[in-house]
Enzyme design. Structure first.
Site, PDB file in Angstrom:
ATOM      1  N   SER A  42      24.787 -20.657 -46.124  1.00  0.00           N
ATOM      2  CA  SER A  42      25.540 -19.468 -45.742  1.00  0.00           C
ATOM      3  C   SER A  42      27.047 -19.754 -45.772  1.00  0.00           C
ATOM      4  O   SER A  42      27.600 -20.093 -46.816  1.00  0.00           O
ATOM      5  CB  SER A  42      25.039 -19.049 -44.346  1.00  0.00           C
ATOM      6  OG  SER A  42      25.750 -18.002 -43.774  1.00  0.00           O
ATOM      7  N   ASP A  70      17.548 -11.429 -48.867  1.00  0.00           N
ATOM      8  CA  ASP A  70      18.612 -12.016 -48.054  1.00  0.00           C
ATOM      9  C   ASP A  70      19.796 -11.051 -48.005  1.00  0.00           C
ATOM     10  O   ASP A  70      20.487 -10.865 -48.994  1.00  0.00           O
ATOM     11  CB  ASP A  70      19.011 -13.355 -48.693  1.00  0.00           C
ATOM     12  CG  ASP A  70      20.050 -14.118 -47.893  1.00  0.00           C
ATOM     13  OD1 ASP A  70      20.780 -13.494 -47.104  1.00  0.00           O
ATOM     14  OD2 ASP A  70      20.127 -15.342 -48.074  1.00  0.00           O
ATOM     15  N   HIS A 128      17.633 -14.902 -45.088  1.00  0.00           N
ATOM     16  CA  HIS A 128      18.778 -15.793 -44.907  1.00  0.00           C
ATOM     17  C   HIS A 128      18.470 -16.951 -43.958  1.00  0.00           C
ATOM     18  O   HIS A 128      18.904 -18.081 -44.179  1.00  0.00           O
ATOM     19  CB  HIS A 128      19.939 -14.968 -44.345  1.00  0.00           C
ATOM     20  CG  HIS A 128      21.281 -15.603 -44.512  1.00  0.00           C
ATOM     21  ND1 HIS A 128      21.824 -15.876 -45.742  1.00  0.00           N
ATOM     22  CD2 HIS A 128      22.202 -16.012 -43.595  1.00  0.00           C
ATOM     23  CE1 HIS A 128      23.018 -16.435 -45.578  1.00  0.00           C
ATOM     24  NE2 HIS A 128      23.276 -16.531 -44.292  1.00  0.00           N
TER      25      HIS A 128
END
Length: 391
Positions: free
Chosen positions: A144, A320, A353
């Site tokens: 991320s 995601d 995610h």
């Protein structure tokens, strides 16, 4: 289980150390190290160094809350790596500064985004790791915001990128034109937003530190969180990032809840919203020439993915909100040095995610490929592949 990261690691029989790096702008960041695995501590082996960097609202604990068979920190240590887990400014372990006060929302401590993480945090942590280990190079893995800042870092410190044999990007986030979920929704208000609306929004999200009000949480949870689990819907990280209940390990949930959200600046979240609103990959627009000059020493910088010369391996999912397939495509097109065979779409339709960290099958669907890719770039210097191919 709310043990701090080093104690979490020790509680399952692994060694842990804590070190600190101070950035050029005065933030004091904690590094957590697993110097070797559970059983290979006495082995006379060469231990390549890997630096692992968490994402938004997260901390070094992300990599070690799972069991040793499933947690990436342990898997790497057992495979013979010297593992260093970073902590960005403002999280649980890096709420320290040489003179600014993190408990004062308007004192300046929280006036940062991932621009500063790219410019100062990752370079300071990597330099400290290389200094303490005596190595000249290392491997990198990020999730991320751990991928976003690493890509942006090449604008400020390409010299650090040259020391990385392979950068592994779990859920790479650069382009955000297609972003879904609450931040994507908020971005709709940010394009040409009225100042007073933004001020209200900041007050609901937290002026400095991201501390969402009950009203804000109720609002986004009712819009985006459709789960039977009130625990998941009350945790802002799960509401913002989305989740997949089939991959959610319920026994881990209590521990995860104690460790996340781990602290972030509201501006870092809004920066992702700005990327969606503008469709670019650039620094944070602080809203005035004066503030932008203070933060950027000039106009808002554009970040060129073409400058990311480090060899890269990508791992991405189809479900995601922060890294939607259309945005991943832009990232793939922009990155000049994805190692052949290292662009990995997770073979699971609903992969989200946060599944990259805690998904029940993360070891099989993601980490097994990551370990293979590390091995490939241990056996050969993947930085020279690009030169050979004539790019």
């Amino acid at each position: 289980n709310n043990l701090p990261t080093p104690e979490l690691i020790r509680s399952v029989g692994y060694p842990a150390e804590t070190h600190y790096a101070t950035t050029a702008d005065g933030y004091i960041l904690a590094l957590h190290r697993i110097p070797h695995g559970k059983t290979n501590g006495d082995d006379d082996i060469e231990r390549p160094v890997i630096f692992v960097q968490h994402g938004i609202l997260a901390s070094s604990a992300d990599w070690v809350v799972s069991t040793p068979a499933k947690g990436l920190g342990y898997i790497l240590a057992d495979a013979g790596y010297d593992v260093w887990l970073g902590n960005y400014r403002g999280n649980t372990y890096s709420r320290n500064h040489t003179f600014l006060d993190p408990d004062n929302q308007r004192d300046g401590f929280w006036d940062f985004t991932w621009d500063e993480m790219a410019h100062y945090d990752i370079p300071a942590m990597i330099e400290k790791v290389l200094e303490l280990t005596g190595e000249t190079e290392l491997f990198y893995a990020g999730h991320s915001m751990g991928t976003t800042a690493f890509m942006a870092m090449h604008h400020y410190r390409p010299d650090i990128g040259e020391k990385v044999r392979l950068a592994n990007f779990l859920a790479p986030v650069a382009s955000e034109s297609d972003m879904g979920g609450p931040i994507g929704w908020l971005a709709g208000f940010m394009d040409g937003i009225l100042d007073w609306v933004l001020e209200d929004l900041l007050n609901m999200m937290g002026v400095g530190e991201f501390l969402p009000s009950n009203l804000f949480m109720d609002c986004i949870a009712s819009l985006f969180c459709h789960s039977g689990s009130s625990a998941l819907c009350s945790n802002v990280l799960f509401v913002i990032a989305g989740f997949d209940e089939a991959q959610m390990n319920d026994t881990l949930l209590d521990t995860i809840m104690h460790h996340t959200p781990a602290g972030a600046s509201t501006h870092s979240l809004l920066q992702y919203g700005q990327l969606k609103a503008t469709g670019g990959f650039h620094g944070y627009d602080w809203g005035s020439d004066k503030l932008n000059f203070q933060h950027h020493n000039g106009p808002v910088p554009d970040y060129d993915l073409g400058a990311v010369k480090t060899p890269v391996a990508l791992y991405w999912g189809d479900n995601d909100w922060f890294a939607m397939p259309a945005d991943i495509l832009q990232t793939i097109i922009g990155l000049p040095n994805i190692v052949p065979g290292m662009n990995h779409e997770v073979d699971y339709e609903k992969w989200t995610h946060l599944d990259f960290l805690w998904g029940i099958d993360a070891d099989k669907l993601v980490y097994s490929y990551l370990m293979d890719n590390l091995n490939t770039c241990r056996e050969q210097d993947c930085r020279t592949l690009r030169e050979k191919s004539g790019h």
